[in-house]
Scaffold this motif. Sequence first.
Motif, PDB file in Angstrom:
ATOM      1  N   ALA A   1       0.820  -1.210   0.000  1.00 21.64           N
ATOM      2  CA  ALA A   1       0.000   0.000   0.000  1.00 21.64           C
ATOM      3  C   ALA A   1       0.859   1.268   0.000  1.00 21.64           C
ATOM      4  CB  ALA A   1      -0.942   0.002   1.203  1.00 21.64           C
ATOM      5  N   SER A   2       2.130   1.140  -0.352  1.00 20.25           N
ATOM      6  CA  SER A   2       3.021   2.296  -0.438  1.00 20.25           C
ATOM      7  C   SER A   2       2.522   3.282  -1.500  1.00 20.25           C
ATOM      8  CB  SER A   2       4.440   1.848  -0.787  1.00 20.25           C
ATOM      9  OG  SER A   2       4.987   1.042   0.238  1.00 20.25           O
ATOM     10  N   ILE A   3       2.834   4.554  -1.277  1.00 18.23           N
ATOM     11  CA  ILE A   3       2.358   5.602  -2.180  1.00 18.23           C
ATOM     12  C   ILE A   3       3.464   5.997  -3.162  1.00 18.23           C
ATOM     13  CG2 ILE A   3       1.365   7.905  -2.357  1.00 18.23           C
ATOM     14  CD1 ILE A   3      -0.427   5.743  -1.049  1.00 18.23           C
ATOM     15  N   TYR A   4       3.116   5.966  -4.444  1.00 19.09           N
ATOM     16  CA  TYR A   4       4.036   6.259  -5.546  1.00 19.09           C
ATOM     17  C   TYR A   4       3.808   7.674  -6.084  1.00 19.09           C
ATOM     18  CZ  TYR A   4       5.206   1.265  -5.926  1.00 19.09           C
ATOM     19  OH  TYR A   4       5.643  -0.017  -5.693  1.00 19.09           O
ATOM     20  N   SER A   5       4.786   8.174  -6.806  1.00 16.75           N
ATOM     21  CA  SER A   5       4.672   9.477  -7.457  1.00 16.75           C
ATOM     22  C   SER A   5       3.938   9.357  -8.786  1.00 16.75           C
ATOM     23  CB  SER A   5       6.066  10.078  -7.693  1.00 16.75           C
ATOM     24  OG  SER A   5       5.981  11.180  -8.579  1.00 16.75           O
ATOM     25  N   ALA A   6       2.769   9.977  -8.887  1.00 20.37           N
ATOM     26  CA  ALA A   6       2.029   9.984 -10.154  1.00 20.37           C
ATOM     27  C   ALA A   6       2.802  10.757 -11.215  1.00 20.37           C
ATOM     28  CB  ALA A   6       0.646  10.595  -9.943  1.00 20.37           C
ATOM     29  N   GLU A   7       3.533  11.764 -10.777  1.00 19.47           N
ATOM     30  CA  GLU A   7       4.325  12.578 -11.697  1.00 19.47           C
ATOM     31  C   GLU A   7       5.449  11.744 -12.330  1.00 19.47           C
ATOM     32  OE1 GLU A   7       6.549  16.960 -11.573  1.00 19.47           O
ATOM     33  OE2 GLU A   7       6.437  15.733  -9.754  1.00 19.47           O
ATOM     34  N   TYR A   8       6.135  10.946 -11.513  1.00 18.47           N
ATOM     35  CA  TYR A   8       7.194  10.090 -12.042  1.00 18.47           C
ATOM     36  C   TYR A   8       6.618   9.023 -12.967  1.00 18.47           C
ATOM     37  CZ  TYR A   8      11.167   6.805 -12.032  1.00 18.47           C
ATOM     38  OH  TYR A   8      12.193   5.954 -12.397  1.00 18.47           O
ATOM     39  N   ALA A   9       5.473   8.447 -12.573  1.00 15.51           N
ATOM     40  CA  ALA A   9       4.830   7.435 -13.404  1.00 15.51           C
ATOM     41  C   ALA A   9       4.466   8.010 -14.770  1.00 15.51           C
ATOM     42  CB  ALA A   9       3.583   6.901 -12.703  1.00 15.51           C
ATOM     43  N   ALA A  10       3.952   9.248 -14.790  1.00 15.76           N
ATOM     44  CA  ALA A  10       3.596   9.887 -16.063  1.00 15.76           C
ATOM     45  C   ALA A  10       4.838  10.109 -16.922  1.00 15.76           C
ATOM     46  CB  ALA A  10       2.882  11.210 -15.788  1.00 15.76           C
ATOM     47  N   GLN A  11       5.950  10.478 -16.284  1.00 13.37           N
ATOM     48  CA  GLN A  11       7.210  10.688 -17.013  1.00 13.37           C
ATOM     49  C   GLN A  11       7.670   9.390 -17.671  1.00 13.37           C
ATOM     50  OE1 GLN A  11      10.570  12.723 -14.940  1.00 13.37           O
ATOM     51  NE2 GLN A  11      11.778  10.905 -15.447  1.00 13.37           N
ATOM     52  N   LEU A  12       7.586   8.294 -16.937  1.00 19.50           N
ATOM     53  CA  LEU A  12       8.012   7.000 -17.476  1.00 19.50           C
ATOM     54  C   LEU A  12       7.089   6.532 -18.603  1.00 19.50           C
ATOM     55  CD1 LEU A  12       8.955   5.064 -14.206  1.00 19.50           C
ATOM     56  CD2 LEU A  12      10.503   6.101 -15.860  1.00 19.50           C
ATOM     57  N   MET A  13       5.794   6.716 -18.421  1.00 24.48           N
ATOM     58  CA  MET A  13       4.852   6.286 -19.449  1.00 24.48           C
ATOM     59  C   MET A  13       5.046   7.078 -20.734  1.00 24.48           C
ATOM     60  SD  MET A  13       2.555   3.972 -19.968  1.00 24.48           S
ATOM     61  CE  MET A  13       1.767   3.450 -18.448  1.00 24.48           C
ATOM     62  N   GLU A  14       5.271   8.364 -20.582  1.00 24.98           N
ATOM     63  CA  GLU A  14       5.488   9.216 -21.752  1.00 24.98           C
ATOM     64  C   GLU A  14       6.758   8.818 -22.495  1.00 24.98           C
ATOM     65  OE1 GLU A  14       5.971  13.997 -22.904  1.00 24.98           O
ATOM     66  OE2 GLU A  14       5.525  13.378 -20.847  1.00 24.98           O
ATOM     67  N   ALA A  15       7.781   8.394 -21.738  1.00 25.08           N
ATOM     68  CA  ALA A  15       9.045   7.987 -22.350  1.00 25.08           C
ATOM     69  C   ALA A  15       8.986   6.554 -22.901  1.00 25.08           C
ATOM     70  CB  ALA A  15      10.172   8.090 -21.325  1.00 25.08           C
ATOM     71  N   GLY A  16       7.879   5.855 -22.623  1.00 25.94           N
ATOM     72  CA  GLY A  16       7.757   4.474 -23.078  1.00 25.94           C
ATOM     73  C   GLY A  16       8.592   3.495 -22.288  1.00 25.94           C
ATOM     74  N   THR A  17       8.923   3.849 -21.028  1.00 31.43           N
ATOM     75  CA  THR A  17       9.769   2.992 -20.190  1.00 31.43           C
ATOM     76  C   THR A  17       9.117   2.724 -18.827  1.00 31.43           C
ATOM     77  OG1 THR A  17      10.963   4.942 -19.373  1.00 31.43           O
ATOM     78  CG2 THR A  17      11.899   3.773 -21.281  1.00 31.43           C
ATOM     79  N   PRO A  18       7.859   2.278 -18.795  1.00 32.82           N
ATOM     80  CA  PRO A  18       7.206   2.072 -17.489  1.00 32.82           C
ATOM     81  C   PRO A  18       7.883   1.010 -16.633  1.00 32.82           C
ATOM     82  CG  PRO A  18       5.930   1.077 -19.265  1.00 32.82           C
ATOM     83  CD  PRO A  18       6.988   1.912 -19.921  1.00 32.82           C
ATOM     84  N   GLU A  19       8.634   0.094 -17.277  1.00 32.59           N
ATOM     85  CA  GLU A  19       9.308  -0.963 -16.513  1.00 32.59           C
ATOM     86  C   GLU A  19      10.365  -0.414 -15.562  1.00 32.59           C
ATOM     87  OE1 GLU A  19      11.770  -0.083 -20.087  1.00 32.59           O
ATOM     88  OE2 GLU A  19       9.627  -0.452 -19.769  1.00 32.59           O
ATOM     89  N   LYS A  20      10.797   0.823 -15.796  1.00 31.08           N
ATOM     90  CA  LYS A  20      11.825   1.403 -14.925  1.00 31.08           C
ATOM     91  C   LYS A  20      11.303   1.699 -13.517  1.00 31.08           C
ATOM     92  CE  LYS A  20      14.952   3.355 -18.382  1.00 31.08           C
ATOM     93  NZ  LYS A  20      15.616   4.577 -18.897  1.00 31.08           N
ATOM     94  N   LEU A  21       9.985   1.676 -13.341  1.00 33.09           N
ATOM     95  CA  LEU A  21       9.463   1.845 -11.987  1.00 33.09           C
ATOM     96  C   LEU A  21       9.944   0.722 -11.083  1.00 33.09           C
ATOM     97  CD1 LEU A  21       7.495   3.863 -10.563  1.00 33.09           C
ATOM     98  CD2 LEU A  21       5.735   2.121 -10.822  1.00 33.09           C
ATOM     99  N   ASN A  22      10.272  -0.422 -11.694  1.00 31.86           N
ATOM    100  CA  ASN A  22      10.731  -1.581 -10.947  1.00 31.86           C
ATOM    101  C   ASN A  22      12.243  -1.608 -10.757  1.00 31.86           C
ATOM    102  OD1 ASN A  22      10.203  -4.083  -9.616  1.00 31.86           O
ATOM    103  ND2 ASN A  22      10.883  -5.187 -11.426  1.00 31.86           N
ATOM    104  N   SER A  23      12.965  -0.855 -11.571  1.00 34.76           N
ATOM    105  CA  SER A  23      14.433  -0.875 -11.483  1.00 34.76           C
ATOM    106  C   SER A  23      15.016   0.469 -11.048  1.00 34.76           C
ATOM    107  CB  SER A  23      15.040  -1.265 -12.840  1.00 34.76           C
ATOM    108  OG  SER A  23      14.651  -0.349 -13.849  1.00 34.76           O
ATOM    109  N   GLN A  24      14.249   1.538 -11.181  1.00 33.99           N
ATOM    110  CA  GLN A  24      14.678   2.873 -10.744  1.00 33.99           C
ATOM    111  C   GLN A  24      13.550   3.471  -9.901  1.00 33.99           C
ATOM    112  OE1 GLN A  24      15.687   4.954 -14.418  1.00 33.99           O
ATOM    113  NE2 GLN A  24      17.765   4.150 -14.380  1.00 33.99           N
ATOM    114  N   PRO A  25      13.392   2.969  -8.688  1.00 33.90           N
ATOM    115  CA  PRO A  25      12.254   3.383  -7.860  1.00 33.90           C
ATOM    116  C   PRO A  25      12.399   4.789  -7.289  1.00 33.90           C
ATOM    117  CG  PRO A  25      13.698   1.946  -6.618  1.00 33.90           C
ATOM    118  CD  PRO A  25      14.231   1.961  -8.020  1.00 33.90           C
TER     119      PRO A  25
END
Length: 534
Positions: free
Chosen positions: A181-205
């Motif tokens: 239930a940890s809280i993530y950054s929506a801003e960072y998630a949007a940056q990764l999705m826009e760059a086409g690299t959402p998998e980096k949420l798992n390797s660059q938290p």
Amino acid sequence: MPPAIRSRLTAPLLLTALLGPALAQAATLSVCTEASPEGFDVVQYNSLTTTNASADVLMNRLVEFDAASGTLQPSLAQRWEVSDDGLLYTFHLREDVAFHDTDYFTPGRPLNADDVLFSFQRMLDPNQPWHKVAASGYPHAQSMQLPDLIKQLDKVDAHTVRVTLNRPDATFLATLSMGFASIYSAEYAAQLMEAGTPEKLNSQPVGTGPFVFSRYQKDAVVRYTANAEYFAGAPAVDRLVFAITPDANVRLQKLRRGECHIALSPKPLDVKASASDPKIRQVHTSAFMTAFVGINSQHPPLDQPAVRQAINLAFDKTSYLKAVFEDSAEAANGPYPPNTWGYASELPGYAHDPEKARALLKEAGLADGFKTTIWTRPAGSLLNPNPSLGAQLLQADLAEVGIRAEIRVIEWGELIRRAKAGEHDLLFMGWAGDNGDPDNFLTPQFSCASVESGLNFARYCNPKLDELIAKGKATSDQTQRTTLYKEAQALIQQQALWLPLAHPTAFALTQKSVEGYAVSPFGRQDFSKVRLSN
């Protein structure tokens, strides 16, 4: 020595070199851990190792469970209200929480309600763009039945979130203190999705926690730096290192050589051996955990209750505890540790009785026995100090009643993945409750929803048991819940879904220079207030 430390300590370099490596890393807290994390996007995984390396050091939840007081405490939510009917939860967020500033992300704003909504919607809403990104799915959210429980999430204002439930749930707040239930950054998630690299949420938290992710070398080391902007106060050390050391003997050697300040999950024999060492301090507590062998009820002939009962009767648990835990654990009779409210102390359990086990197998049409497999991990842990010996003892006891079991030693990450897929027969496993609530054992390990998510290692779905679990969560009356949970424990024992093994004492070994470290009964790790004296 890392460059940042070198620039500040140039003058006393010669003295540091003479005094040795321990002093040279005085600003770095080194922890010898027993396994590699599966990743750092904690919502995808269920192992405690991953929670320790991600949720515990990098992130925060809306609320946290304080083990010392046994109460829920404010965290990212500074306060909350619950409606009289138990369906509306309103969380008021802190306004001073900064996300980590890293080489790969610079936050443009503090934490707000958008981050909370994103963190839950990605787990709950199949139409949310991030929902399908998690290759492993969302096992905890699914097993805790959050998609069915949470009706709606609303942003009241920038720092207020309202959660509407479909039904009252006495465990909901406590569930929010769990790592997933940890809280993530929506801003960072949007940056990764826009760059086409959402998998980096798992390797660059990125999180809000006391430490900032720096680097991970698989099966070797995880490095973190202190978060100077941490809302609860900057950590007392500059850096944190997880030195991944699967062999408990090597962890102890590293501790003695000053290469680690804290050694996790020591073997019971090492705990005894270090008692007379003046350089080592022992830290311990009764663990809110249960070691068990999961019996896959979907694999014939293990789908027969009589066969599962025979396995329980065949096992000499007393000899196992003495050999594997060195008498440092209490025998388990079911899923709950004895200090759990709702614990059914009156249940008889299964005494060691090979003759009765053989009789049950004969009644099941298996007078000549059968073949099966025993899965275990290669390296020891708190809940399985000596995997090889434990598997061999079980194998020998089963052979006495005609069950021919092949031992398969599988690397931890692969073992977890394949066990969640239901490939195992008999599986050495353990479970740690996160928040002191009895349901934290029942819903994840015995509900039908948890069969789908993979956390139910018995692979058992029973409408009656599901009903007992659901009713237990629907009321806040502890007396009613206790009655329901005792009935659930009786059903679990009658069906012999587990071979319960032990409730261990949780130990850690530290150097005498370590101050402020405590062992959690839930296996969680808090290094935010740990100090190193000279």
